[in-house]
Design an enzyme around this catalytic site. Structure first.
Site, PDB file in Angstrom:
ATOM      1  CB  ILE A  35       6.111  -2.881   1.239  1.00 46.57           C
ATOM      2  CG1 ILE A  35       5.657  -3.929   2.275  1.00 46.57           C
ATOM      3  CG2 ILE A  35       7.627  -2.943   1.079  1.00 46.57           C
ATOM      4  CD1 ILE A  35       5.868  -5.376   1.825  1.00 46.57           C
ATOM      5  CB  ALA A 158       5.206  -0.532  10.641  1.00 45.66           C
ATOM      6  CE  LYS A 159       1.670  -5.309   3.173  1.00 46.09           C
ATOM      7  NZ  LYS A 159       1.214  -6.589   3.740  1.00 46.09           N
ATOM      8  CB  ALA A 160       8.278  -2.227   8.794  1.00 44.60           C
TER       9      ALA A 160
END
Ligand SMILES: *Cc1c(COP(=O)(O)O)cnc(C)c1O
Length: 305
Positions: A35, A158-160
């Site tokens: 995201i 990571a914007k995971a």
């Protein structure tokens, strides 16, 4: 939440209620998605998206880290975000933009290579993430009982989507305990970050923020470091232990959603005067000048729509 008119989905603008997915979408089951959280502010010349290119680049990089192949370029995604804001004809002070990519319907089982990648951009009007009152008077933080996952078993850069189980548990715990937000330590006991924002403290005039060893490389954090240094403050990146926070003069959180939110209490210890600190206030007001296009020096960070 406030619905808007359109959502961009796989290259097309769909009516808000028609942007849907199958219940057997891969990401719903196994959590691999990425995201972004990007924001546009209403300036004197219409909406301007803050650091659009940096956010879109991070989306693509988060996807690369988590083995999701987004079939659009940074430029295409930038353009789609601008177009989406135009088409939605927003009127509020600011608009939150949520570009994301997830694995759709077609493959079950953990090996996700064949799963279709769905790329979506939604945008809606959203008030202050931690409350208007929080921006003014500060919020209360609880150090979470769970630590942020170690780098050996997590991709914290990571914007995971997967990383938010940890954030969500910490946030829920903090709020149920009567606090506003959670602060997570790393597996060594040093400050990592809040559930969705980075941490800063001020001690004897020095601004301190932990390195991004175990936190997202936050764009707001980077912005704050730049503007603070431009204003002549000393900014130090170093590990911070929990006791240091308790005796800090000031503390605040940074994030696209959190903006610059002062911290007035941590674990029943009042921070400084127990309200927004003076340096925090200066940085916060500078940040709002920048995002609202009132500061010429940082206009290169704005994409007018
Ligand atoms: C999005 C996010 C932040 C803030 O990043 P910005 O780029 O400043 O918006 C910090 N930590 C986490 C865990 C986040 O998800």
């Amino acid at each position: 939440m406030d619905a808007a008119k359109y959502i961009w989905m796989n290259g097309e603008f769909k009516a808000w209620n028609e942007a849907q997915t199958h219940v057997l979408s891969h990401t719903l089951h196994y959590g691999n998605g990425v995201i972004e959280g990007t924001k546009a502010y209403k300036t004197d010349n219409g909406y301007a998206i803050f650091r659009l290119n940096d956010h879109t680049k991070r989306l693509k990089e988060s996807a690369k880290m988590t083995l999701i192949d987004i079939p659009y370029s940074v430029e295409e995604l930038n353009e789609a975000q601008v177009e989406l804001l135009r088409k939605n004809e927003f009127t509020g002070d600011n608009v939150y933009i949520r570009p994301f990519a997830f694995l759709g319907y077609g493959v079950m089982g953990l090996y996700h290579k064949g799963a279709p990648v769905e790329t979506v951009i939604a945008a809606w009007e959203w008030g202050a993430y931690l409350g208007e009152e929080g921006l003014k008077s500060g919020i209360r933080l609880k150090i979470a009982s769970m630590s942020r996952p170690a780098n050996t078993s997590n991709m914290g850069k990571a914007k995971a989507t997967a990383n938010y189980l940890n954030s969500q548990m910490a946030k829920f715990e903090a709020i149920e305990c009567g606090y506003d937000e959670a602060l997570l330590l790393d597996d060594q006991g040093y400050v990592a970050e809040a559930s969705g924002a980075c941490f800063f403290m001020v001690k004897d005039g020095e601004i301190i923020s932990p390195p991004n060893d175990n936190s997202l490389a936050s764009i707001t954090q980077k912005t704050v470091i730049e503007l603070a240094q431009d204003m002549g403050y000393t900014v130090t990146r170093r590990r911070v232990s929990r006791e240091e926070i308790y005796v800090a003069d000031e503390a605040f959180l940074t994030g696209t959603a959190a903006e610059i939110t002062p911290i007035r209490e941590v674990d029943a210890r009042v921070i400084g005067s127990g309200s927004r600190g003076p340096i925090t206030e200066i940085i916060q007001s500078k940040y709002f000048d920048i995002v609202f296009g009132r500061d010429e020096k940082y206009k290169h960070y704005l994409t007018y729509i």
